[in-house]
Write an enzyme that holds these catalytic residues in place. Structure first.
Site, PDB file in Angstrom:
ATOM      1  N   GLU A   1       0.827  -1.193   0.000  1.00  0.00           N
ATOM      2  CA  GLU A   1       0.000   0.000   0.000  1.00  0.00           C
ATOM      3  C   GLU A   1       0.868   1.251   0.000  1.00  0.00           C
ATOM      4  O   GLU A   1       1.974   1.258   0.538  1.00  0.00           O
ATOM      5  CB  GLU A   1      -0.925  -0.012   1.220  1.00  0.00           C
TER       6      GLU A   1
ATOM      7  N   CYS B   1       3.431   8.527   1.282  1.00  0.00           N
ATOM      8  CA  CYS B   1       4.020   7.545   2.191  1.00  0.00           C
ATOM      9  C   CYS B   1       4.244   6.265   1.383  1.00  0.00           C
ATOM     10  O   CYS B   1       3.299   5.657   0.899  1.00  0.00           O
ATOM     11  CB  CYS B   1       3.063   7.320   3.366  1.00  0.00           C
TER      12      CYS B   1
ATOM     13  N   CYS C   1       7.320  -7.221   6.355  1.00  0.00           N
ATOM     14  CA  CYS C   1       8.462  -6.701   7.099  1.00  0.00           C
ATOM     15  C   CYS C   1       8.960  -7.814   8.003  1.00  0.00           C
ATOM     16  O   CYS C   1       8.169  -8.543   8.596  1.00  0.00           O
ATOM     17  CB  CYS C   1       8.053  -5.496   7.943  1.00  0.00           C
TER      18      CYS C   1
ATOM     19  N   CYS D   1       7.851  -5.713  14.880  1.00  0.00           N
ATOM     20  CA  CYS D   1       7.581  -4.820  16.013  1.00  0.00           C
ATOM     21  C   CYS D   1       6.211  -5.184  16.584  1.00  0.00           C
ATOM     22  O   CYS D   1       5.265  -5.445  15.852  1.00  0.00           O
ATOM     23  CB  CYS D   1       7.619  -3.356  15.573  1.00  0.00           C
TER      24      CYS D   1
ATOM     25  N   CYS E   1       2.798  -3.353  15.362  1.00  0.00           N
ATOM     26  CA  CYS E   1       2.655  -2.956  13.949  1.00  0.00           C
ATOM     27  C   CYS E   1       1.963  -4.055  13.157  1.00  0.00           C
ATOM     28  O   CYS E   1       2.352  -5.222  13.230  1.00  0.00           O
ATOM     29  CB  CYS E   1       4.029  -2.664  13.355  1.00  0.00           C
TER      30      CYS E   1
ATOM     31  N   GLY F   1       7.292  -2.093   5.477  1.00  0.00           N
ATOM     32  CA  GLY F   1       8.674  -2.532   5.343  1.00  0.00           C
ATOM     33  C   GLY F   1       9.664  -1.678   6.101  1.00  0.00           C
ATOM     34  O   GLY F   1       9.353  -0.577   6.561  1.00  0.00           O
ATOM     35  N   GLU F   2      10.875  -2.217   6.235  1.00  0.00           N
ATOM     36  CA  GLU F   2      11.977  -1.482   6.850  1.00  0.00           C
ATOM     37  C   GLU F   2      12.894  -1.041   5.706  1.00  0.00           C
ATOM     38  O   GLU F   2      13.612  -1.870   5.117  1.00  0.00           O
ATOM     39  CB  GLU F   2      12.714  -2.392   7.847  1.00  0.00           C
TER      40      GLU F   2
ATOM     41  N   SER G   1      12.360   6.575   7.456  1.00  0.00           N
ATOM     42  CA  SER G   1      12.101   6.164   8.839  1.00  0.00           C
ATOM     43  C   SER G   1      12.644   4.754   9.038  1.00  0.00           C
ATOM     44  O   SER G   1      12.374   3.859   8.239  1.00  0.00           O
ATOM     45  CB  SER G   1      10.594   6.198   9.091  1.00  0.00           C
TER      46      SER G   1
ATOM     47  N   SER H   1      12.457   5.218  14.769  1.00  0.00           N
ATOM     48  CA  SER H   1      11.332   4.724  15.570  1.00  0.00           C
ATOM     49  C   SER H   1      11.856   4.300  16.933  1.00  0.00           C
ATOM     50  O   SER H   1      12.326   3.182  17.105  1.00  0.00           O
ATOM     51  CB  SER H   1      10.690   3.531  14.854  1.00  0.00           C
ATOM     52  N   LEU H   2      11.756   5.187  17.897  1.00  0.00           N
ATOM     53  CA  LEU H   2      12.364   4.931  19.203  1.00  0.00           C
ATOM     54  C   LEU H   2      11.425   4.120  20.111  1.00  0.00           C
ATOM     55  O   LEU H   2      11.756   3.022  20.548  1.00  0.00           O
ATOM     56  CB  LEU H   2      12.753   6.265  19.847  1.00  0.00           C
ATOM     57  N   HIS H   3      10.283   4.699  20.414  1.00  0.00           N
ATOM     58  CA  HIS H   3       9.175   3.997  21.090  1.00  0.00           C
ATOM     59  C   HIS H   3       9.429   3.575  22.537  1.00  0.00           C
ATOM     60  O   HIS H   3       8.498   3.110  23.205  1.00  0.00           O
ATOM     61  CB  HIS H   3       8.714   2.767  20.293  1.00  0.00           C
TER      62      HIS H   3
ATOM     63  N   ASN I   1      -2.418   3.331  16.330  1.00  0.00           N
ATOM     64  CA  ASN I   1      -3.612   3.031  15.537  1.00  0.00           C
ATOM     65  C   ASN I   1      -3.936   1.551  15.641  1.00  0.00           C
ATOM     66  O   ASN I   1      -3.087   0.709  15.363  1.00  0.00           O
ATOM     67  CB  ASN I   1      -3.378   3.411  14.074  1.00  0.00           C
TER      68      ASN I   1
ATOM     69  N   CYS J   1      -0.769   5.290  10.202  1.00  0.00           N
ATOM     70  CA  CYS J   1       0.500   4.615  10.501  1.00  0.00           C
ATOM     71  C   CYS J   1       0.245   3.236  11.085  1.00  0.00           C
ATOM     72  O   CYS J   1      -0.547   3.102  12.020  1.00  0.00           O
ATOM     73  CB  CYS J   1       1.292   5.381  11.546  1.00  0.00           C
TER      74      CYS J   1
END
Ligand code: SAH
Length: 396
Positions: free
Chosen positions: A90, A103, A110, A114, A117, A195-196, A227, A249-251, A326, A369
């Site tokens: 997408e 985006c 991926c 995570c 996600c 994806g990364e 990102s 992406s720290l989180h 989300n 996201c």
């Protein structure tokens, strides 16, 4: 057949040289493909008939195959693109007053898994090719231009780095769609889809080069953001090869929590990730790194955790972007309440960090996201593991 969307400037130059043509023909070809956005070499009217025929025998401009095209109530638009063998990815267009952001996805699925996600839950199939990445920008620009969308207030000379002058013979200016409309629909790209991106390094870097190339999309480095979940060696390579704006992406503000949320942290812990982020700034187009931080109710959103975070990154020139989590079906998390997100933000601001809260866009079409799912023929064992785990839970 060669797809020119697969080639950066060096690749196009090699193609043209192979055909025994002068180097400037590569630039003309690039203008036709990426600026006039044609899908047919016979339309390249400032090339000789002989060259067009030669090109037609080796080149085919193949954009993505769109299987779904949905627009949300806020104008956010999502395309589902078939990338073959049962996989689909997408991409999302996000219009704002002064910009239009695309985006872009970099992989079918991926491998990083995570915890929060949806793409991660689907497993991984393969890297996208350069042409599949560039094709997203090519297609979105075409589709939006066809609908008369011109998203930005930027002057056209910024869009056409030559100063808006025709790049080809015979004043073909009028046929450059960006000039016709005065504005390019897409002014910003974020590599934040499925994806990364740094796990598909070569193809992503080639695609970034096309995005930045003045003979192609001519985007400024500041308007292209990559990102990453934190692939440290690749962050260092990107700094040397093609520095664009960086989001990390720290989180989480400590390793045990980050190990759980972003498992790649076990390989590249915070003590390696943060110095890599600082090193990146030596070549970056912006003088700060953006730390993304997804807000998970009761997991990483307390005031103490905000303080710990501020302490952790005190040496890193950075901004925070808080992302309300989300939801997606089957996930075990809850979004932090708005009041908690605001408190978290205030704590970071009081500690001296610019901190924004990401506006959720395109919710009603699952375009926000972490909601991009496409379709992934998982080649890892992840789906099987997840099914077994939930069968076990149900049995106990
Ligand atoms: N692999 C890249 C790009 C991922 S998508 C990376 O990890 O940075 C961009 C951002 O959305 C990342 O910060 C990612 O952690 C975040 N994200 C993933 N799932 C989410 C969800 N369900 N809600 C909100 N943000 C999410």
């Amino acid at each position: 057949m060669i797809n020119p969307l697969d080639l950066d400037a060096t690749g196009l130059a090699a193609l043209v040289a192979d055909l025994g043509e002068k180097p400037f023909r590569a630039k003309q070809l690039s203008h036709w493909v990426h600026q006039r956005l044609v899908d047919d070499v016979t339309a390249m009217t400032d090339l000789s008939r002989a060259l067009r025929e030669k090109l037609a025998s080796v080149v085919e401009i193949r954009g993505p195959t769109v299987v779904r095209d949905t627009t949300a109530s806020d104008g956010t638009r999502k395309w589902l693109l078939d990338v073959g063998a049962g996989n689909a990815v997408e991409m999302v267009y996000i219009p704002e007053d002064d910009r239009g952001t695309l985006c872009v996805s970099s992989q079918a699925g991926c491998a990083l898994d995570c915890a929060f996600c949806s793409t991660g839950k689907q497993g991984f199939n393969r890297n996208l090719t350069t042409g599949e990445i560039v094709g997203q920008l090519w297609h979105a620009n075409r589709a939006l231009l066809a609908d008369g969308v011109s998203a930005t207030g930027r002057p056209e000379r910024e869009l056409l780095p030559s100063g808006g002058k025709a790049r080809s013979a015979k004043g073909a200016l009028a046929s450059v769609p960006w000039v016709d409309h005065g504005r390019a629909p897409i002014t910003n790209v974020v590599m934040m889809g499925m994806g990364e991106p740094l796990a598909n390094y070569d193809n992503v870097v080639a695609a970034l080069r096309v995005m930045l190339d003045d003979n192609a999309y001519g985007l400024s480095r500041r308007r292209v953001t990559l990102s990453t979940a934190g692939l440290v060696p690749a962050i260092d390579r990107l700094r040397e090869d093609c520095p664009v704006a960086l989001a990390v992406s720290l989180h989480a503000g400590n390793d045990p929590l980050r190990d759980r949320l972003v498992p790649i942290n076990r390989k590249y812990p915070l003590a390696e990730l943060l110095p890599a982020s600082v090193r990146y700034l030596a070549r970056a187009p912006r003088d700060f790194v953006t730390f993304e931080y997804v807000m998970l109710d009761g997991v990483n959103d307390s005031i103490e955790q905000a303080r710990e975070l501020a302490q952790l990154v005190r040496e890193v020139p950075c901004k925070f972007n808080l992302i309300p989590w989300n939801p997606f079906p089957g996930a075990d998390f809850q979004t932090s309440p708005r009041s908690r997100i605001l408190e978290f933000q205030k704590t970071l601001i009081d500690a001296g960090f610019v901190t924004t809260i990401r506006k959720t866009r395109g919710e009603d079409i699952d375009a926000a996201c972490g909601q991009l799912v496409g379709q992934v023929q998982d080649r890892t064992k992840r789906q099987i593991r997840i099914q077994r785990a939930s069968a076990n839970n149900a049995a106990h």
